[in-house]
Design a protein around this motif. Structure first.
Motif, PDB file in Angstrom:
ATOM      1  N   GLY A 258      14.770 -18.754 -12.464  1.00 21.21           N
ATOM      2  CA  GLY A 258      14.237 -18.880 -11.112  1.00 21.21           C
ATOM      3  C   GLY A 258      13.524 -20.185 -10.834  1.00 21.21           C
ATOM      4  N   LYS A 259      13.870 -21.252 -11.547  1.00 19.27           N
ATOM      5  CA  LYS A 259      13.215 -22.566 -11.346  1.00 19.27           C
ATOM      6  C   LYS A 259      13.411 -23.039  -9.912  1.00 19.27           C
ATOM      7  CE  LYS A 259      15.669 -24.394 -14.696  1.00 19.27           C
ATOM      8  NZ  LYS A 259      16.410 -23.180 -15.092  1.00 19.27           N
ATOM      9  N   ASP A 260      14.661 -23.003  -9.457  1.00 21.21           N
ATOM     10  CA  ASP A 260      14.916 -23.449  -8.075  1.00 21.21           C
ATOM     11  C   ASP A 260      14.233 -22.528  -7.075  1.00 21.21           C
ATOM     12  OD1 ASP A 260      18.305 -24.616  -8.760  1.00 21.21           O
ATOM     13  OD2 ASP A 260      16.426 -25.734  -8.613  1.00 21.21           O
ATOM     14  N   TYR A 261      14.313 -21.242  -7.312  1.00 20.77           N
ATOM     15  CA  TYR A 261      13.730 -20.270  -6.376  1.00 20.77           C
ATOM     16  C   TYR A 261      12.228 -20.493  -6.244  1.00 20.77           C
ATOM     17  CZ  TYR A 261      12.641 -15.826  -4.113  1.00 20.77           C
ATOM     18  OH  TYR A 261      12.206 -14.868  -3.221  1.00 20.77           O
ATOM     19  N   VAL A 262      11.547 -20.628  -7.370  1.00 25.20           N
ATOM     20  CA  VAL A 262      10.079 -20.773  -7.361  1.00 25.20           C
ATOM     21  C   VAL A 262       9.672 -22.105  -6.729  1.00 25.20           C
ATOM     22  CG1 VAL A 262       8.046 -21.052  -8.849  1.00 25.20           C
ATOM     23  CG2 VAL A 262       9.672 -19.199  -9.277  1.00 25.20           C
ATOM     24  N   THR A 263      10.354 -23.176  -7.078  1.00 25.64           N
ATOM     25  CA  THR A 263       9.968 -24.470  -6.496  1.00 25.64           C
ATOM     26  C   THR A 263      10.242 -24.497  -4.993  1.00 25.64           C
ATOM     27  OG1 THR A 263      12.119 -25.362  -7.265  1.00 25.64           O
ATOM     28  CG2 THR A 263      10.157 -25.855  -8.593  1.00 25.64           C
ATOM     29  N   GLU A 264      11.304 -23.814  -4.570  1.00 21.87           N
ATOM     30  CA  GLU A 264      11.573 -23.731  -3.119  1.00 21.87           C
ATOM     31  C   GLU A 264      10.498 -22.897  -2.409  1.00 21.87           C
ATOM     32  OE1 GLU A 264      16.373 -24.286  -3.889  1.00 21.87           O
ATOM     33  OE2 GLU A 264      15.600 -22.349  -3.200  1.00 21.87           O
ATOM     34  N   GLN A 265      10.007 -21.859  -3.063  1.00 23.26           N
ATOM     35  CA  GLN A 265       8.918 -21.070  -2.462  1.00 23.26           C
ATOM     36  C   GLN A 265       7.657 -21.924  -2.303  1.00 23.26           C
ATOM     37  OE1 GLN A 265       9.110 -17.860  -1.265  1.00 23.26           O
ATOM     38  NE2 GLN A 265      11.298 -18.202  -1.667  1.00 23.26           N
ATOM     39  N   ILE A 266       7.387 -22.753  -3.300  1.00 28.85           N
ATOM     40  CA  ILE A 266       6.198 -23.626  -3.226  1.00 28.85           C
ATOM     41  C   ILE A 266       6.366 -24.631  -2.095  1.00 28.85           C
ATOM     42  CG2 ILE A 266       4.897 -25.444  -4.439  1.00 28.85           C
ATOM     43  CD1 ILE A 266       5.431 -23.903  -7.048  1.00 28.85           C
ATOM     44  N   GLN A 267       7.567 -25.223  -2.016  1.00 30.35           N
ATOM     45  CA  GLN A 267       7.788 -26.221  -0.968  1.00 30.35           C
ATOM     46  C   GLN A 267       7.712 -25.588   0.422  1.00 30.35           C
ATOM     47  OE1 GLN A 267      11.703 -28.154  -0.297  1.00 30.35           O
ATOM     48  NE2 GLN A 267      10.593 -30.117  -0.428  1.00 30.35           N
TER      49      GLN A 267
ATOM     50  N   PRO B 191       2.994  -9.522 -11.415  1.00 29.77           N
ATOM     51  CA  PRO B 191       2.254  -9.792 -10.181  1.00 29.77           C
ATOM     52  C   PRO B 191       3.131 -10.616  -9.225  1.00 29.77           C
ATOM     53  CG  PRO B 191       0.867 -10.186 -12.089  1.00 29.77           C
ATOM     54  CD  PRO B 191       2.242  -9.911 -12.617  1.00 29.77           C
ATOM     55  N   SER B 192       2.928 -10.447  -7.942  1.00 33.72           N
ATOM     56  CA  SER B 192       3.793 -11.136  -6.963  1.00 33.72           C
ATOM     57  C   SER B 192       3.745 -12.650  -7.174  1.00 33.72           C
ATOM     58  CB  SER B 192       3.322 -10.806  -5.542  1.00 33.72           C
ATOM     59  OG  SER B 192       2.087 -11.486  -5.288  1.00 33.72           O
ATOM     60  N   LEU B 193       4.805 -13.315  -6.751  1.00 33.66           N
ATOM     61  CA  LEU B 193       4.808 -14.788  -6.855  1.00 33.66           C
ATOM     62  C   LEU B 193       3.691 -15.373  -5.993  1.00 33.66           C
ATOM     63  CD1 LEU B 193       8.604 -15.747  -6.895  1.00 33.66           C
ATOM     64  CD2 LEU B 193       6.982 -15.750  -8.802  1.00 33.66           C
ATOM     65  N   ASP B 194       3.424 -14.733  -4.841  1.00 30.86           N
ATOM     66  CA  ASP B 194       2.306 -15.221  -4.015  1.00 30.86           C
ATOM     67  C   ASP B 194       1.025 -15.279  -4.829  1.00 30.86           C
ATOM     68  OD1 ASP B 194       3.256 -13.857  -0.764  1.00 30.86           O
ATOM     69  OD2 ASP B 194       3.367 -15.900  -1.574  1.00 30.86           O
ATOM     70  N   GLU B 195       0.782 -14.192  -5.579  1.00 30.58           N
ATOM     71  CA  GLU B 195      -0.449 -14.123  -6.378  1.00 30.58           C
ATOM     72  C   GLU B 195      -0.416 -15.150  -7.515  1.00 30.58           C
ATOM     73  OE1 GLU B 195      -1.379 -10.120  -7.616  1.00 30.58           O
ATOM     74  OE2 GLU B 195      -2.786 -10.823  -9.169  1.00 30.58           O
ATOM     75  N   GLN B 196       0.726 -15.219  -8.190  1.00 31.58           N
ATOM     76  CA  GLN B 196       0.801 -16.142  -9.336  1.00 31.58           C
ATOM     77  C   GLN B 196       0.739 -17.610  -8.899  1.00 31.58           C
ATOM     78  OE1 GLN B 196       3.489 -15.137 -12.737  1.00 31.58           O
ATOM     79  NE2 GLN B 196       4.362 -13.642 -11.288  1.00 31.58           N
ATOM     80  N   LEU B 197       1.316 -17.890  -7.725  1.00 26.01           N
ATOM     81  CA  LEU B 197       1.377 -19.295  -7.275  1.00 26.01           C
ATOM     82  C   LEU B 197       0.102 -19.747  -6.579  1.00 26.01           C
ATOM     83  CD1 LEU B 197       5.063 -19.479  -5.929  1.00 26.01           C
ATOM     84  CD2 LEU B 197       4.166 -20.183  -8.176  1.00 26.01           C
ATOM     85  N   ARG B 198      -0.784 -18.808  -6.221  1.00 29.19           N
ATOM     86  CA  ARG B 198      -1.982 -19.182  -5.450  1.00 29.19           C
ATOM     87  C   ARG B 198      -2.769 -20.331  -6.096  1.00 29.19           C
ATOM     88  NH1 ARG B 198      -4.258 -14.130  -4.521  1.00 29.19           N
ATOM     89  NH2 ARG B 198      -2.669 -13.896  -2.889  1.00 29.19           N
TER      90      ARG B 198
END
Ligand code: ATP
Ligand code: PMV
Length: 209
Positions: A21-30, A175-182
């Motif tokens: 999920g490298k692309d998925y996660v970096t796209e969520q951040i962007q 934990p949700s990506l929202d939580e992990q990426l906060r």
């Protein structure tokens, strides 16, 4: 002459197994930071562009998440490693040329030399992020073990010897990506705001005081 800081305020170097999920996660951040603040740098981008041109392949499909690129992965790995042996930073330089946003997301580091290049170029700004998913989840996303790929440096080059600054567990029961990426987003927003302050053009009169 104008004095402008062109360096990034933060460089997040992502790595992880195929379909983690490298692309998925970096796209969520962007999506959350905006493309004026944050750019995604794909080390495989310039490699695939050149490889597609030399072999008459469909670049869009090579860049996509589908099965097309898997047909050529082993040969692209060989092709890329030939260039990295001559110049370990070859793809890092190509992928980062022209990047001007304060936050850089390097989405697909695969070798220690990838991470070390950014650490050497931007020692204060570089942090490493590992995206993790189980083999079961990765299989559900279309991964299957391929000898010569999943047991080679391209997939294993960062398995050992790196203390990642961040780990993102990309699993439904995590934990949700929202939580992990906060905290990562907060770090990026701080870097962007600091960079926007220091990135202002200072007319010569103010520089000379
Ligand atoms: N948390 C998630 N929710 C929904 N879909 C996801 C999630 N994580 C990954 N995916 C999907 O799984 C597939 C693989 O993800 P992605 O392409 O980001 O993996 P990758 O690590 O970049 O893989 P590769 O190394 O092969 O490029 C994509 O179709 C992506 O949209
Ligand atoms: C050849 C290669 O760049 C392919 C990467 O493709 P992707 O990031 O998995 O879509 C992997 C490598 O460089 O070892």
């Amino acid at each position: 002459m104008e004095d402008r800081v062109s360096e990034p305020g933060l460089v997040l170097v992502f790595s992880g197994k195929r379909k983690s999920g490298k692309d998925y996660v970096t796209e969520q951040i962007q999506k959350r930071l905006g493309s004026d603040v944050c750019c995604i740098l794909r080390l495989s981008g310039p490699l695939k562009e050149q490889y597609a041109q030399e072999h008459g392949l469909d670049l869009d499909q090579l860049m996509g998440p589908g099965p097309y690129k898997e047909q050529y992965r082993a040969d692209m790995i060989r092709w890329g490693e030939c260039r990295r042996r001559q110049d370990p930073g070859f793809f890092c330089r190509l992928a980062s040329r022209g990047a001007c946003q304060p936050v850089w997301l390097v989405s697909d580091a695969r070798r220690l030399s990838d991470l070390q290049w950014f650490q050497a170029e931007f020692p204060q700004q570089t942090q490493s992020v590992r995206v993790q998913s189980s083999e079961k989840t990765r299989s559900q996303r279309g991964w299957s073990f391929t000898a010569g790929v999943d047991d080679a440096e391209s997939e294993c080059g960062l398995d050992n010897g790196v203390e990642f600054d961040w780990i993102v567990i990309n699993e439904a029961d995590a934990p949700s990506l929202d939580e992990q990426l906060r905290p990562i987003l907060q770090l990026a927003e701080e870097a962007a705001s600091t960079s926007s302050v220091t990135d202002q053009v200072v007319p010569p009169t103010e520089l000379t005081g």
